[in-house]
Design an enzyme around this catalytic site. Structure first.
Site, short mmCIF file in Angstrom:
data_model
loop_
_atom_site.label_atom_id
_atom_site.label_comp_id
_atom_site.label_asym_id
_atom_site.label_seq_id
_atom_site.Cartn_x
_atom_site.Cartn_y
_atom_site.Cartn_z
N ASN A 56 1.03 -1.26 -0.07
CA ASN A 56 0.08 -0.02 0.20
C ASN A 56 0.71 1.18 -0.11
O ASN A 56 1.41 1.44 1.05
CB ASN A 56 -0.79 -0.04 1.26
CG ASN A 56 -1.71 1.33 1.34
OD1 ASN A 56 -1.82 2.01 0.47
ND2 ASN A 56 -2.06 1.28 2.52
N LYS B 35 0.23 4.21 -0.32
CA LYS B 35 -0.61 5.43 0.54
C LYS B 35 -0.16 6.58 -0.51
O LYS B 35 -0.08 6.49 -1.82
CB LYS B 35 0.23 5.61 1.80
CG LYS B 35 -0.16 4.42 2.59
CD LYS B 35 0.23 4.68 4.34
CE LYS B 35 0.32 3.56 4.90
NZ LYS B 35 -0.08 3.64 6.14
N HIS C 22 -9.66 1.55 4.71
CA HIS C 22 -8.50 1.60 5.43
C HIS C 22 -8.64 2.66 6.73
O HIS C 22 -9.33 3.55 6.49
CB HIS C 22 -7.48 2.23 4.27
CG HIS C 22 -5.95 2.06 5.00
ND1 HIS C 22 -5.29 2.89 6.10
CD2 HIS C 22 -4.83 1.30 4.62
CE1 HIS C 22 -4.29 2.66 6.28
NE2 HIS C 22 -3.93 1.85 5.59
N GLU D 2 -6.85 4.96 7.70
CA GLU D 2 -6.67 6.10 7.57
C GLU D 2 -7.90 7.07 6.76
O GLU D 2 -8.21 8.31 6.99
CB GLU D 2 -5.43 6.43 6.64
CG GLU D 2 -4.14 6.16 7.51
CD GLU D 2 -3.11 5.79 6.81
OE1 GLU D 2 -3.14 5.70 5.56
OE2 GLU D 2 -1.84 5.01 7.47
N GLU E 273 -5.77 -4.76 10.50
CA GLU E 273 -4.77 -3.67 10.66
C GLU E 273 -5.05 -3.08 11.86
O GLU E 273 -5.83 -1.93 12.01
CB GLU E 273 -4.59 -2.64 9.40
CG GLU E 273 -4.43 -3.30 8.18
CD GLU E 273 -3.70 -2.56 7.12
OE1 GLU E 273 -2.71 -2.82 6.82
OE2 GLU E 273 -4.16 -1.19 6.99
N GLY F 251 2.23 2.18 10.74
CA GLY F 251 3.42 3.20 10.69
C GLY F 251 3.89 3.59 11.82
O GLY F 251 4.57 4.60 12.03
N SER G 183 3.15 -2.37 10.42
CA SER G 183 4.47 -2.53 10.61
C SER G 183 4.99 -3.83 10.31
O SER G 183 6.12 -4.18 10.88
CB SER G 183 4.93 -1.90 12.19
OG SER G 183 4.37 -0.51 12.32
#
Ligand code: PEP
Length: 247
Positions: free
Chosen positions: A9, A11, A94, A96, A165, A171, A209
């Site tokens: 991904n 991003k 996702h 985010e 996730e 991250g 991660s």
């Protein structure tokens, strides 16, 4: 046995020059991969990456889509447009996007349905915040998120990919332990099995991660079928090492 999937991904990273360099290195080293490999890239680079991946074993994906099929929705991207560029996968839900764009479980489910209607595979992301984990709410949160999708899709659930996730691991450099991840994957698997036998075989990726030094132990857990890889997908040697850890 389920073939594992490792999906990068990217991003909001990349440029025409850096994408070409990254994929040049990845393509040079991916031939021995046992798993399926995909990259989910920003919309403006779909055409470029489609060209770069031609005749390769790496499949292409997008990071989001509109819940609408077409029409007056300025700034949105329809699944038919993603299909035009040969996308096989579309990430939906996702964390985010759930956080930055207030995407609800119902909206995420509608997007998953659009993706399936267009003949592509949604990678449906679920995951809890650190506060939710510490409050003992992990199972309730991930099941609520997944049930919104399985309720809408019913038997078609068998055509999706799920990505667990934990938000506190994305991250941050902080990874769920293999046992923590397997526990949640087991819960998700049990729900998928309750939808139907075929749905029970859906691939469940772990994301958060994942790096060369933790990928193998995560991917060897019973219900972990590969990974959704953020940061480590931007460095060819790291991405290839993660891919090599999958089967
Ligand atoms: C992600 O954003 O899907 C992700 C897993 O990111 P990272 O690997 O950087 O934690």
């Amino acid at each position: 046995m389920r073939q594992q999937l490792v999906a990068g991904n990217w991003k909001m990273h990349g440029s025409l020059a850096s994408n070409a360099a990254l994929l040049g290195e990845v393509l040079a080293g991916v031939a021995t991969a046992r798993c399926e490999v995909a990259v989910c890239v920003p919309y403006p680079y779909l055409f470029q990456v489609q060209q770069l991946l031609q005749a390769s074993q790496i499949t292409l994906g997008a990071q989001d889509c509109s819940m609408h099929a077409s029409g007056a929705h300025t700034g949105e991207v329809a699944v038919s447009m993603l299909q035009d560029f040969g996308c096989r996968y579309v990430i939906v839900g996702h964390s985010e996007r759930r956080a930055d764009h207030h995407e609800s479980d119902v909206l995420v489910a509608a997007k998953a349905e659009r993706v399936l209607e267009a003949g592509m595979t949604p990678i449906v992301c679920v995951g809890e915040t650190l506060a939710q984990r510490e409050a003992g709410e992990t199972t309730a949160v991930v099941l609520r998120q997944l049930q919104a999708v399985t309720h809408l899709l019913g038997e078609q659930t068998q055509r999706i990919v799920v990505a667990y996730e934990p938000i506190w691991a994305i991250g941050t450099g902080r990874t769920a332990s293999p046992e923590q991840a397997q526990e949640v994957h087991g819960v998700l698997r049990a729900h998928l099995r309750s939808v139907g036998e075929a749905a029970g075989g859906v691939r469940i990726l772990y994301g958060g991660s994942v790096k060369p030094d933790n990928a193998q132990v995560l991917f060897s857990q019973t219900d972990i079928d590969g990974g959704l890889i953020g940061g480590a997908s931007l460095k060819a040697s790291d991405f290839l090492a993660v891919v090599a850890a999958a089967r």
